[in-house]
Every structure is written in structure tokens, then in C-alpha cells.
Design an enzyme around this catalytic site. Structure first.
Site, PDB file in Angstrom:
ATOM      1  N   ASP A 141       0.826  -1.199   0.000  1.00 16.93           N
ATOM      2  CA  ASP A 141       0.000   0.000   0.000  1.00 16.93           C
ATOM      3  C   ASP A 141       0.868   1.260   0.000  1.00 16.93           C
ATOM      4  O   ASP A 141       0.642   2.190   0.771  1.00 16.93           O
ATOM      5  CB  ASP A 141      -0.945  -0.028   1.211  1.00 16.93           C
ATOM      6  CG  ASP A 141      -2.050   1.024   1.082  1.00 16.93           C
ATOM      7  OD1 ASP A 141      -2.283   1.513  -0.042  1.00 16.93           O
ATOM      8  OD2 ASP A 141      -2.678   1.358   2.107  1.00 16.93           O
ATOM      9  N   HIS A 184      -2.774   0.735  11.702  1.00 17.76           N
ATOM     10  CA  HIS A 184      -2.600  -0.679  11.375  1.00 17.76           C
ATOM     11  C   HIS A 184      -1.131  -1.016  11.134  1.00 17.76           C
ATOM     12  O   HIS A 184      -0.304  -0.121  10.977  1.00 17.76           O
ATOM     13  CB  HIS A 184      -3.421  -1.049  10.130  1.00 17.76           C
ATOM     14  CG  HIS A 184      -3.333  -0.035   9.030  1.00 17.76           C
ATOM     15  ND1 HIS A 184      -4.309   0.902   8.794  1.00 17.76           N
ATOM     16  CD2 HIS A 184      -2.361   0.230   8.111  1.00 17.76           C
ATOM     17  CE1 HIS A 184      -3.964   1.673   7.781  1.00 17.76           C
ATOM     18  NE2 HIS A 184      -2.786   1.291   7.347  1.00 17.76           N
ATOM     19  N   ARG A 282       2.985  12.919  10.445  1.00 12.21           N
ATOM     20  CA  ARG A 282       1.673  12.743   9.808  1.00 12.21           C
ATOM     21  C   ARG A 282       1.066  11.455  10.343  1.00 12.21           C
ATOM     22  O   ARG A 282       1.627  10.372  10.171  1.00 12.21           O
ATOM     23  CB  ARG A 282       1.828  12.658   8.292  1.00 12.21           C
ATOM     24  CG  ARG A 282       0.533  12.334   7.529  1.00 12.21           C
ATOM     25  CD  ARG A 282       0.872  12.012   6.090  1.00 12.21           C
ATOM     26  NE  ARG A 282      -0.250  11.750   5.224  1.00 12.21           N
ATOM     27  CZ  ARG A 282      -0.857  10.563   5.082  1.00 12.21           C
ATOM     28  NH1 ARG A 282      -0.474   9.524   5.817  1.00 12.21           N
ATOM     29  NH2 ARG A 282      -1.831  10.406   4.218  1.00 12.21           N
ATOM     30  N   ASP A 284      -1.481   8.729  10.126  1.00 17.60           N
ATOM     31  CA  ASP A 284      -2.261   8.199   9.011  1.00 17.60           C
ATOM     32  C   ASP A 284      -3.596   7.627   9.496  1.00 17.60           C
ATOM     33  O   ASP A 284      -3.679   6.986  10.548  1.00 17.60           O
ATOM     34  CB  ASP A 284      -1.425   7.066   8.372  1.00 17.60           C
ATOM     35  CG  ASP A 284      -2.087   6.474   7.149  1.00 17.60           C
ATOM     36  OD1 ASP A 284      -2.294   7.212   6.178  1.00 17.60           O
ATOM     37  OD2 ASP A 284      -2.410   5.278   7.170  1.00 17.60           O
ATOM     38  N   GLU A 326      -4.473  12.943   9.176  1.00 20.65           N
ATOM     39  CA  GLU A 326      -4.939  12.522   7.863  1.00 20.65           C
ATOM     40  C   GLU A 326      -6.305  11.875   8.095  1.00 20.65           C
ATOM     41  O   GLU A 326      -6.411  10.708   8.450  1.00 20.65           O
ATOM     42  CB  GLU A 326      -3.952  11.532   7.227  1.00 20.65           C
ATOM     43  CG  GLU A 326      -4.201  11.327   5.737  1.00 20.65           C
ATOM     44  CD  GLU A 326      -4.973  10.051   5.405  1.00 20.65           C
ATOM     45  OE1 GLU A 326      -5.506   9.965   4.282  1.00 20.65           O
ATOM     46  OE2 GLU A 326      -5.060   9.139   6.240  1.00 20.65           O
ATOM     47  N   HIS A 395      -1.074  11.631  -3.102  1.00 24.04           N
ATOM     48  CA  HIS A 395      -0.848  10.262  -3.586  1.00 24.04           C
ATOM     49  C   HIS A 395      -2.143   9.451  -3.623  1.00 24.04           C
ATOM     50  O   HIS A 395      -2.164   8.362  -4.174  1.00 24.04           O
ATOM     51  CB  HIS A 395       0.168   9.583  -2.677  1.00 24.04           C
ATOM     52  CG  HIS A 395      -0.384   9.354  -1.303  1.00 24.04           C
ATOM     53  ND1 HIS A 395      -0.658  10.400  -0.441  1.00 24.04           N
ATOM     54  CD2 HIS A 395      -0.767   8.227  -0.672  1.00 24.04           C
ATOM     55  CE1 HIS A 395      -1.165   9.906   0.669  1.00 24.04           C
ATOM     56  NE2 HIS A 395      -1.249   8.598   0.569  1.00 24.04           N
ATOM     57  N   ASP A 396      -3.196   9.976  -2.995  1.00 21.12           N
ATOM     58  CA  ASP A 396      -4.448   9.221  -2.916  1.00 21.12           C
ATOM     59  C   ASP A 396      -5.426   9.660  -3.997  1.00 21.12           C
ATOM     60  O   ASP A 396      -5.196  10.637  -4.717  1.00 21.12           O
ATOM     61  CB  ASP A 396      -5.073   9.386  -1.526  1.00 21.12           C
ATOM     62  CG  ASP A 396      -4.450   8.425  -0.521  1.00 21.12           C
ATOM     63  OD1 ASP A 396      -3.990   7.343  -0.944  1.00 21.12           O
ATOM     64  OD2 ASP A 396      -4.426   8.762   0.668  1.00 21.12           O
ATOM     65  N   ARG A 520      -4.223   4.123  -8.080  1.00 22.02           N
ATOM     66  CA  ARG A 520      -3.613   5.328  -7.507  1.00 22.02           C
ATOM     67  C   ARG A 520      -2.155   5.449  -7.947  1.00 22.02           C
ATOM     68  O   ARG A 520      -1.578   6.530  -7.911  1.00 22.02           O
ATOM     69  CB  ARG A 520      -3.686   5.286  -5.970  1.00 22.02           C
ATOM     70  CG  ARG A 520      -5.091   5.507  -5.429  1.00 22.02           C
ATOM     71  CD  ARG A 520      -5.138   5.381  -3.923  1.00 22.02           C
ATOM     72  NE  ARG A 520      -4.721   4.058  -3.487  1.00 22.02           N
ATOM     73  CZ  ARG A 520      -4.535   3.709  -2.210  1.00 22.02           C
ATOM     74  NH1 ARG A 520      -4.704   4.597  -1.256  1.00 22.02           N
ATOM     75  NH2 ARG A 520      -4.165   2.479  -1.887  1.00 22.02           N
TER      76      ARG A 520
HETATM   77  C1  GLC Z   1      -4.116   6.715   4.200  1.00 20.06           C
HETATM   78  C2  GLC Z   1      -3.110   6.800   3.082  1.00 20.06           C
HETATM   79  C3  GLC Z   1      -3.486   5.854   1.991  1.00 20.06           C
HETATM   80  C4  GLC Z   1      -3.537   4.450   2.548  1.00 20.06           C
HETATM   81  C5  GLC Z   1      -4.430   4.383   3.788  1.00 20.06           C
HETATM   82  C6  GLC Z   1      -4.231   3.116   4.523  1.00 20.06           C
HETATM   83  O1  GLC Z   1      -5.367   7.093   3.792  1.00 20.06           O
HETATM   84  O2  GLC Z   1      -3.037   8.126   2.621  1.00 20.06           O
HETATM   85  O3  GLC Z   1      -2.593   5.928   0.922  1.00 20.06           O
HETATM   86  O4  GLC Z   1      -4.020   3.572   1.576  1.00 20.06           O
HETATM   87  O5  GLC Z   1      -4.141   5.408   4.706  1.00 20.06           O
HETATM   88  O6  GLC Z   1      -2.980   3.128   5.165  1.00 20.06           O
END
Ligand code: GLC
Length: 654
Positions: A141, A184, A282, A284, A326, A395-396, A520
């Protein structure tokens, strides 16, 4: 705040601390611990107070904070104190960020260090280096499935190279942002391996169930994040013969914050990276931190309490370090990640302004700013000591997270309008030059999001293919228009690597089996440095975009009205194609900048006398700060060319 129970608990904890901690001179640590202890104790008690081992867990928590404080470099401690004294430092207009993958941008960390000059030339002084921690060889990911939280992935570099990069950046007065994936781990992380081997201590780090009973209850209300590639929220692990909660991909195991050990481990990891020189961490996927049956398992109150606790603890050890939330969720929910307080950010000082991002793209597709105006107006004022991260691309995927009421009040039907936007950006709509792809289409709900590079979504790929100079001009104008918005709105603009030279979609991901299922990757490019070098050649697409952004950044940095002190007022103009707002210098009266953006393909007029009648603006000699020129006026009508913006000053003379 002083409160007897927590004060006596604090004294007890201090008595129980290991001797090597007690012996040190920890003056600043203790004053900060004293100041935050009531909050830390209350939050920790709220979350974990019913456990028999509550006190020993609290001792462990304080030990972690103290140990990391002792390990913190003198240079970073000085920075902490300087930032305490100048606590609004991050609201300044001086900061301009860029997010990049170290491998895509420059192969690795060493390469990145050698490219700092390029970023500095553009004016970028805050870097978000996308996940660099160790992760499995196959699908990970994009680094968000971490297998070792304390090591840099060997493909990117080493811990020492990261320290070198940090040092080089500090010398250039650049800020370093690093990810900590708090929600995670990879299924290959040591904790998961232990859990799989039957170690119950580590099984308790995750949400693991013997059968489908509880997972089925969760599934009733949990949405799917990657419905096409990772449907459902649980994965069966054959070796354990149990079900594991995996909200994102099947190889990303959700951490269980009901367990205080998980919280303490994660805090330790955050402080570890703070001590490695991260100015900003950051966090996540913070909306997902707490899971409760019968809910969507997003934005739960406890998720906020966990973030408050992380902030309170991290302030004791490394108060100069900021958090980015985020949380790509509904507009009313996003703002809560600053923490609900009167003034100070109690959770994260910075949050992604996903609402503004999506509204900007909506305005590009509709060629009007109705929803942009409406959605911005509905966005509550942020806290005084907090700021937005304003971005156009990252990036998303682009989620269409508008408020349905806002859509309806613009006379659109929410579902149909979202469908139109997906069609528009994926080129399915007749008049569209956009070249995106649908992402995360959910057949059950009809939802979809959008992938694609900024330039390709803005029509540049189409225009270059057709070799159509006018279409090229338009797409460059749209690219600059969108950036002019994030530079002037209030908050830290976050550019995305490659956008500064108009990087198009990259379709090569389809040939890599670890990426092919996730489009993506079409907007996570490998920078072609020969192409990037063209930014030095006059008249190239790269030069026009790069120099446009460079100029914007330079103007932003010298315009105090662009600092972020809730000093923006939206102006209703009666012309639906225009988005107009006033920024005022928080430190000097009558030093205003009028931002005017035309999202339409035809010139639009703004009646200036309307603005001055309403006390907004004295228009004598108007100057556009960006171009340095006086814009075209017809009597009291200001004419804004198609897809263009003005940053108008009424006081400055050139
Ligand atoms: C956040 C990241 C994304 C990722 C997700 C799971 O949203 O920006 O790219 O897939 O977390 O870690």
C-alpha cells in the site's frame, strides 16, 4: 490544572520510576508533565481506567515519555523551547510544502538530499517524505503496511541517511514530515507474526475473532474502503484459524486501541521519529482509530480521545513537534481533528483540507464556483492555533466528500452530481478533456472516487496529444489557478511532486503485479529528470508551470495577509463563476489582498464598486501581486480572463 487525585498519582509514579530516569536533570520534562498530567491522567483513565493494571500501565507511559526525553538531542530540545516561545510559528505564510515518494522523486534518501536545491529553487521548505519505514517486498500500500516501525526500508536508505537528510534540511530551514501509520500494521510485522504463532499478548494488539459472529455484527454498519480489491473488513488467517480486522487491504491488520499497550507502543514510535528529526508527524488514517459495533467505526469519540492523549504526551517530550491529521472524512468531521477547544489544537495542529480540495475540482468540472462558495461558507472557522494543509493533489484518490445539503442548496441532486463529476474526470463526459480513472467503485452504493495526475485531470495530456496550443494554455492556466487557491486560502499549501512540471499519468504501474490492482499508482510518478530540466528552457510547459509556482510561492512568502489567522472573508459577488475572498494582514490594518478566481472558460466581470460599497475594498490603483501588473478594468468592472486568478492589493505601490 491542579487536581488532587492526579497530583498524588503523579507523585507515586515519580517514586516508582526507574533510578536511571530519576537521577537526570529533567526540569523541562517535569514542568511539562506537571502541566499536562491532569489531562493525561483523565484521558488514560477514561480509556483504560477499568483495568486492574491501570497504574502500572501509567507508570510505563511516563517511563516512555521520560526515556525518549532523555534520548532527545540537545539541538532538538533547543528547537522545542524556541517553538514554545514562538508558538504560532507554523501559521506563518513562510511555509510551503511538498509531498513526495523518495524513490519516485530521487531513487532514495541520498538522492533526495542531493535534490534539495531543486526544491529550494522552487521555494518549498517543508517536505512530506512519504512512508519510508520497512515494509514487505510485495504489495505494501505504498509503504502504509509497515513491518518494522523503527527502521528505514533498505530500498530507500538507512537510519543514518535519514539523520543526514534531516540535518541538511535544518541547515536550509526546511521542515521534515514523516508518517507514522497509527491505525494498522503489515501482516508481516513482528506483532502480527507473534499473534499468528499463538501468542495471546500480541493477539490482543489486533481485533482477532474465533468465528464470524462478531465480524458479521461489525460488517452491518462498516463501509468498505477498497470495495473492488479488498471487500469487507475482515480477513481469515488460516494459520491462526481466526478472523482479523483489516479495514484497508487484507494485509493491513487494524490495531486494537482498547489495549493500552498498543497506545504506549505507538506513542513510543511517534517519539522515536520525533527524536530522529521529524518536525511534523503525519498520523495516518486517524478517523479509524476506534472501532465500535453498530457504528461506521470512523470518527468515534474515543478516536479523538486517543489523539488528545497522543498530543498531550508528545508535548511533554517533544513539544516542538506538530501532528498532521490525515482524516479524509465529511467536512464537519474533519475540523474536529484539531480538537474541540476554544483556541489551542488539542489533537493535531494541522489537518488535510480534503473538503477544499474536492470543492476545487468540482469547480473545475462545473466551471462555476457555486458549490465552492457554499461549501467554503459551511466550513466552520478553525481554531486559532491550528492550520489547514491545503492541497490540490496527493498520492491518494480524490474523494467527493461534500456535504449533501450543500450540493442540494446549489440545486444539484447529490447522487447525480457525484456521478457527473466521476464521469467528467474519467473522460466519460463529452466535453471533458480530463484523463482520470474511477477508483474504488462500489457497486452496492454507486460511490466512486477519482485517480489521475493533476496535469492529466486538468486536460494537459489531452491537449499535448492533440498538439492544441490553446488547450495547452488552458490546462496550464487551470493548473496555476488551482495552485493559486491553495497558496492564498490560509494554511500550508502542500504541492505534490511532479505537479510543478506538469507530470502526466503514468500507466506503467499496470505491468507491476504488486501495483496493477491499484490505479492510484497512475499518479505516483517516477520523476523524469530530463523532463524536469526543461523547466529552465523558456516557453516549455515545464518552465511555464514551474516558474508560475515559483513566483506564487515567492509572493506568498512576502504577503503577511496570507498567514493563517482566521483572516479570510468570503465575498458573495453574484457571479457564479467567480470565487472571491479577502485576506487581511493580521498585524497591520488596511493591508488587504483580494483574491479573485475565474473558473469559467470565458472572461468574467466583477463590479468593484459593489465591493467598496460594502466596505470590503478601497480600489485605487489595483495591482496584481502575482503578475505585478494592473489588471484590465472597464469602468468599475474588473475583467478576469478565463481560468485566471488575481491577488489584488490596494495599498502597495510598485
Ligand atoms: C491513508 C493513506 C493511503 C492508505 C491508507 C491506509 O489514507 O493516505 O494511501 O491507503 O491510509 O494506510
Amino acid at each position: 490544572m491542579y487536581e488532587q487525585v492526579s497530583h498524588s498519582l503523579l507523585n507515586r509514579i515519580l517514586d516508582e520510576l526507574k533510578p536511571h530516569i530519576r537521577k537526570r536533570d529533567l526540569r523541562h520534562f517535569y514542568t511539562r508533565l506537571g502541566a499536562n498530567f491532569y489531562a493525561i491522567h483523565s484521558l488514560f483513565h477514561h480509556l483504560y481506567g477499568k483495568r486492574d493494571d491501570f497504574v502500572s500501565q501509567m507508570v510505563r507511559l511516563v517511563e516512555v515519555m521520560a526515556t525518549q526525553y532523555i534520548a532527545r538531542d540537545a539541538e532538538l530540545k533547543e528547537l522545542d523551547i524556541a517553538r514554545e516561545q514562538n508558538h504560532n510559528w507554523f501559521l506563518d505564510q513562510e511555509w510551503v510544502g511538498m509531498a513526495l515518494y523518495a524513490d519516485g522523486f530521487s531513487d532514495n534518501l541520498e538522492g533526495l538530499r542531493s535534490r534539495l536545491g531543486y526544491l529550494q529553487e522552487l521555494g518549498v521548505n517543508m517536505l512530506h517524505v512519504m512512508p519510508i519505514l520497512e515494509c514487505p517486498k510485495g504489495a505494501s500500500d505504498g509503504g502504509y503496511a509497515v513491518s518494522d516501525f523503527r527502521n528505514v526500508d533498505a530500498r530507500i536508505g538507512t537510519l543514518d541517511q535519514l539523520s543526514e537528510l534531516g540535518r541538511a534540511m535544518r541547515q536550509r530551514n526546511m521542515l521534515l514530515t514523516l508518517d507514522v501509520v497509527v491505525n494498522h500494521t503489515s501482516n508481516e510485522h513482528e506483532w502480527a507474526t507473534q499473534a499468528r504463532a499463538g501468542n495471546t499478548r500480541y493477539q490482543d494488539y489486533y481485533y482477532i475473532f474465533d468465528n464470524r459472529d462478531v465480524p458479521d455484527m461489525f460488517e452491518e454498519t462498516m463501509p468498505e474502503i477498497f470495495p473492488e480489491t479488498s471487500p469487507g473488513n475482515f480477513t481469515y488467517d488460516a494459520s491462526m484459524q481466526k478472523w482479523v480486522m483489516t479495514v484497508f487491504n487484507h494485509y493491513q491488520w487494524d490495531l486494537n486501541y482498547n489495549n493500552p499497550a498498543v497506545f504506549i507502543e505507538m506513542l513510543d514510535i511517534i517519539l522515536f521519529w520525533a527524536n530522529r528529526g521529524a518536525d511534523i508527524v503525519r498520523l495516518d488514517a486517524v478517523a479509524f482509530l476506534w472501532k465500535k459495533i453498530g457504528t461506521t467505526c470512523q470518527n468515534e469519540r474515543e478516536a479523538h480521545l486517543i489523539l488528545q492523549l497522543m498530543k498531550d504526551c508528545s508535548q511533554v517530550t517533544a513539544p516542538g513537534v506538530l501532528f498532521i491529521a490525515e482524516a479524509i472524512v465529511a467536512p464537519v468531521e474533519i475540523i474536529k481533528y484539531f480538537g474541540e477547544d476554544a483556541i489551542i489544537a488539542k489533537e493535531c495542529e494541522i489537518a488535510y483540507n480534503a473538503t477544499f480540495m474536492a470543492l476545487l475540482w468540482e469547480a473545475v468540472a462545473t466551471k462555476n464556483a457555486k458549490l465552492l462558495n457554499q461549501g467554503t461558507r459551511s466550513l466552520p472557522d478553525k481554531l486559532d492555533r491550528a492550520t489547514w494543509l491545503n492541497y490540490v493533489r496527493c498520492h491518494d484518490d480524490i474523494g467527493l466528500g461534500f456535504d449533501d445539503n450543500d450540493i442540494a442548496s446549489c440545486n444539484y441532486q447529490p447522487l447525480a452530481h457525484r456521478r457527473f463529476l466521476v464521469d467528467y474526470f474519467t473522460g466519460a463526459y463529452d466535453n471533458s478533456h480530463a484523463r482520470g480513472q474511477p477508483f474504488g467503485r462500489n457497486e452496492k452504493t454507486g460511490d466512486a472516487r477519482i485517480s489521475g495526475s493533476l496535469a492529466s485531470l486538468a486536460g494537459l495530456e489531452y491537449a499535448l496529444e492533440k498538439n492544441d496550443p490553446q488547450a495547452i494554455d488552458h490546462s496550464i492556466d487551470v493548473i496555476l489557478l488551482l495552485h493559486s487557491m491553495i497558496m492564498s486560502f490560509g494554511g500550508i499549501p502542500l504541492l505534490y511532486y511532479g505537479d510543478e512540471i506538469g507530470t502526466l499519468n503514468d500507466d506503467t504501474y499496470q505491468f507491476d503485479e504488486t501495483k496493477a490492482h491499484d490505479n492510484r499508482w497512475m499518479h505516483r510518478p517516477r520523476i523524469d529528470w530530463d523532463k524536469a530540466e526543461r523547466h529552465r528552457r523558456h516557453g516549455t510547459v515545464e518552465q511555464r508551470i514551474f516558474d508560475g509556482l515559483k513566483r506564487m510561492i515567492a509572493v506568498r512568502k512576502s504577503t503577511p495577509a496570507f498567514a493563517d489567522y482566521n483572516n479570510r472573508s468570503l465575498i458573495e459577488t453574484g457571479n457564479p463563476h467567480l470565487f472571491v475572498f479577502m485576506r487581511s494582514n493580521p498585524f497591520l490594518q488596511n493591508d488587504n489582498v483580494l483574491v479573485v478566481a475565474n473558473f469559467d472558460g470565458s472572461p468574467q466581470a466583477l463590479t468593484l464598486s459593489d465591493l467598496s460599497n460594502r466596505g470590503h475594498f478601497e480600489f485605487g490603483q489595483l495591482r496584481d501581486l502575482y503578475s505585478g501588473e494592473a489588471p484590465r478594468q472597464f469602468k468599475d468592472q474588473l475583467v478576469i480572463p478565463p481560468y485566471r486568478f488575481y491577488w489584488l492589493s490596494d495599498t502597495r505601490l510598485y
